[in-house]
Design a protein around this motif. Structure first.
Motif, mmCIF file in Angstrom:
data_model
loop_
_atom_site.group_PDB
_atom_site.id
_atom_site.type_symbol
_atom_site.label_atom_id
_atom_site.label_comp_id
_atom_site.label_asym_id
_atom_site.label_seq_id
_atom_site.Cartn_x
_atom_site.Cartn_y
_atom_site.Cartn_z
ATOM 1 N N PRO A 120 0.934 -0.710 -0.155
ATOM 2 C CA PRO A 120 0.163 0.209 -0.166
ATOM 3 C C PRO A 120 0.991 1.303 -0.359
ATOM 4 C CG PRO A 120 -0.205 -1.184 1.926
ATOM 5 C CD PRO A 120 0.260 -1.945 0.962
ATOM 6 N N PHE A 121 1.786 1.462 0.522
ATOM 7 C CA PHE A 121 3.040 2.423 0.482
ATOM 8 C C PHE A 121 3.067 2.975 -1.214
ATOM 9 C CE2 PHE A 121 4.095 -0.234 4.097
ATOM 10 C CZ PHE A 121 3.505 1.292 5.425
ATOM 11 N N ALA A 122 3.229 1.883 -2.150
ATOM 12 C CA ALA A 122 3.272 2.133 -3.434
ATOM 13 C C ALA A 122 2.321 2.328 -4.509
ATOM 14 C CB ALA A 122 4.068 0.865 -3.978
ATOM 15 N N VAL A 123 1.232 2.278 -4.039
ATOM 16 C CA VAL A 123 -0.213 2.754 -4.169
ATOM 17 C C VAL A 123 -0.930 4.361 -3.699
ATOM 18 C CG1 VAL A 123 -0.076 0.466 -5.594
ATOM 19 C CG2 VAL A 123 -1.617 1.563 -3.733
ATOM 20 N N SER A 124 -2.030 4.423 -4.698
ATOM 21 C CA SER A 124 -2.493 5.451 -4.265
ATOM 22 C C SER A 124 -3.629 5.104 -2.792
ATOM 23 C CB SER A 124 -3.284 6.094 -4.852
ATOM 24 O OG SER A 124 -4.392 5.009 -5.070
ATOM 25 N N GLY A 125 -4.081 5.995 -1.740
ATOM 26 C CA GLY A 125 -5.326 5.422 -0.881
ATOM 27 C C GLY A 125 -6.450 5.063 -1.831
ATOM 28 N N ARG A 126 -6.649 5.475 -3.069
ATOM 29 C CA ARG A 126 -7.900 4.715 -4.104
ATOM 30 C C ARG A 126 -7.242 3.889 -4.080
ATOM 31 N NH1 ARG A 126 -11.019 8.997 -7.954
ATOM 32 N NH2 ARG A 126 -10.218 9.836 -5.680
ATOM 33 N N ALA A 127 -6.196 3.403 -4.432
ATOM 34 C CA ALA A 127 -6.176 1.463 -4.596
ATOM 35 C C ALA A 127 -6.629 1.181 -3.978
ATOM 36 C CB ALA A 127 -4.969 1.527 -5.147
ATOM 37 N N SER A 128 -5.821 1.740 -2.744
ATOM 38 C CA SER A 128 -5.780 0.445 -1.513
ATOM 39 C C SER A 128 -7.655 0.154 -0.832
ATOM 40 C CB SER A 128 -5.064 1.313 -0.194
ATOM 41 O OG SER A 128 -3.989 1.737 -0.909
ATOM 42 N N MET A 129 -8.570 1.517 -1.092
ATOM 43 C CA MET A 129 -9.612 1.208 -0.776
ATOM 44 C C MET A 129 -10.504 0.442 -1.710
ATOM 45 S SD MET A 129 -10.205 2.232 2.205
ATOM 46 C CE MET A 129 -12.212 2.613 2.251
ATOM 47 N N ALA A 130 -9.979 0.524 -3.142
ATOM 48 C CA ALA A 130 -10.420 -0.058 -4.034
ATOM 49 C C ALA A 130 -10.338 -1.886 -4.259
ATOM 50 C CB ALA A 130 -10.580 -0.038 -6.007
ATOM 51 N N LEU A 131 -9.512 -2.211 -3.984
ATOM 52 C CA LEU A 131 -8.644 -3.470 -3.001
ATOM 53 C C LEU A 131 -9.487 -3.914 -2.277
ATOM 54 C CD1 LEU A 131 -6.642 -5.799 -3.469
ATOM 55 C CD2 LEU A 131 -5.768 -4.598 -1.706
ATOM 56 N N LEU A 132 -9.393 -3.229 -0.834
ATOM 57 C CA LEU A 132 -11.183 -3.764 0.140
ATOM 58 C C LEU A 132 -12.105 -4.032 -0.579
ATOM 59 C CD1 LEU A 132 -9.482 -1.431 3.102
ATOM 60 C CD2 LEU A 132 -8.802 -3.522 2.682
ATOM 61 N N GLU A 133 -12.679 -2.761 -1.196
ATOM 62 C CA GLU A 133 -13.555 -3.236 -1.805
ATOM 63 C C GLU A 133 -14.014 -4.186 -2.617
ATOM 64 O OE1 GLU A 133 -15.323 1.089 -3.638
ATOM 65 O OE2 GLU A 133 -14.848 1.491 -1.898
ATOM 66 N N GLU A 134 -13.612 -4.947 -3.420
ATOM 67 C CA GLU A 134 -12.976 -5.566 -4.241
ATOM 68 C C GLU A 134 -13.276 -6.765 -3.173
ATOM 69 O OE1 GLU A 134 -11.747 -7.580 -8.291
ATOM 70 O OE2 GLU A 134 -11.352 -6.002 -7.920
ATOM 71 N N LEU A 135 -12.575 -7.469 -2.713
ATOM 72 C CA LEU A 135 -12.265 -8.383 -1.028
ATOM 73 C C LEU A 135 -13.853 -8.267 -0.350
ATOM 74 C CD1 LEU A 135 -8.790 -7.063 0.306
ATOM 75 C CD2 LEU A 135 -9.334 -9.803 -1.511
ATOM 76 N N ILE A 136 -14.626 -6.992 -0.731
ATOM 77 C CA ILE A 136 -15.628 -8.145 0.541
ATOM 78 C C ILE A 136 -16.892 -7.952 -1.036
ATOM 79 C CG2 ILE A 136 -17.376 -6.712 0.698
ATOM 80 C CD1 ILE A 136 -16.213 -3.846 1.811
ATOM 81 N N ALA A 137 -16.979 -7.261 -2.192
ATOM 82 C CA ALA A 137 -17.984 -8.078 -3.509
ATOM 83 C C ALA A 137 -17.385 -9.357 -3.746
ATOM 84 C CB ALA A 137 -17.352 -7.404 -4.212
ATOM 85 N N ASN A 138 -16.341 -10.206 -3.263
ATOM 86 C CA ASN A 138 -15.709 -11.280 -3.745
ATOM 87 C C ASN A 138 -15.992 -12.461 -2.859
ATOM 88 O OD1 ASN A 138 -15.047 -10.993 -6.251
ATOM 89 N ND2 ASN A 138 -13.582 -10.148 -6.115
#
Length: 147
Positions: A120-138
């Motif tokens: 998460p240090f190498a990506v945007s906060g938005r990308a981190s939140m998108a990953l979390l949202e996908e983890l929920i969705a899946n």
């Protein structure tokens, strides 16, 4: 009437020592015993020596917990990734959900990062939140509401 707005935050840190199953279980048990009284929900992701955590709840409670984590000697390089006030929680069903990113399909991580590892240090906060949202969705988050 204006709907209640709650902070939705995510942060990352690196472990000072090895991340063992016992350490993860200890973090989760503390969350299960302390978060309900504070009104905090969220999810903890880990991979290698990196933690990424999302917290939701009242502004004062979330801020106090984030500051406690930032001072914890078990963590280093604590970094706020995302902060927003939201009208509803993303993680309402989890006192503290849990994801071991080492067990995920690497292609999911590659969707949001340059490498198939949690960084998460190498990506945007938005990308981190998108990953979390996908983890929920899946349904990749282990649903744990208590100990």
């Amino acid at each position: 009437a204006t709907p209640a707005r709650r902070p939705d935050t995510s942060h990352a840190s690196r472990a000072v020592g090895p991340v063992t199953p016992q350490i993860i279980e200890s973090i989760l048990q503390k969350s299960f015993s302390q978060h309900p009284a504070l009104g905090i929900t969220g999810v903890l992701c880990h991979g290698s020596d990196v933690y990424m955590q999302a917290l939701e709840g009242g502004r004062e409670a979330v801020n106090a917990l984030y500051m406690k984590i930032a001072r914890d000697t078990h963590h280093r390089d604590v970094m706020l990734l995302h902060y927003a006030e939201v009208p509803e929680r993303h993680f309402a069903g989890w006192t503290m959900g849990h994801v071991n990113l080492g067990k995920l399909n690497p292609s999911l991580l590659l969707k949001y990062s340059d490498k198939p590892v949690l960084d998460p240090f190498a990506v945007s906060g938005r990308a981190s939140m998108a990953l979390l949202e996908e983890l929920i969705a899946n349904a990749q988050i282990t649903c744990r509401a208590g100990g």
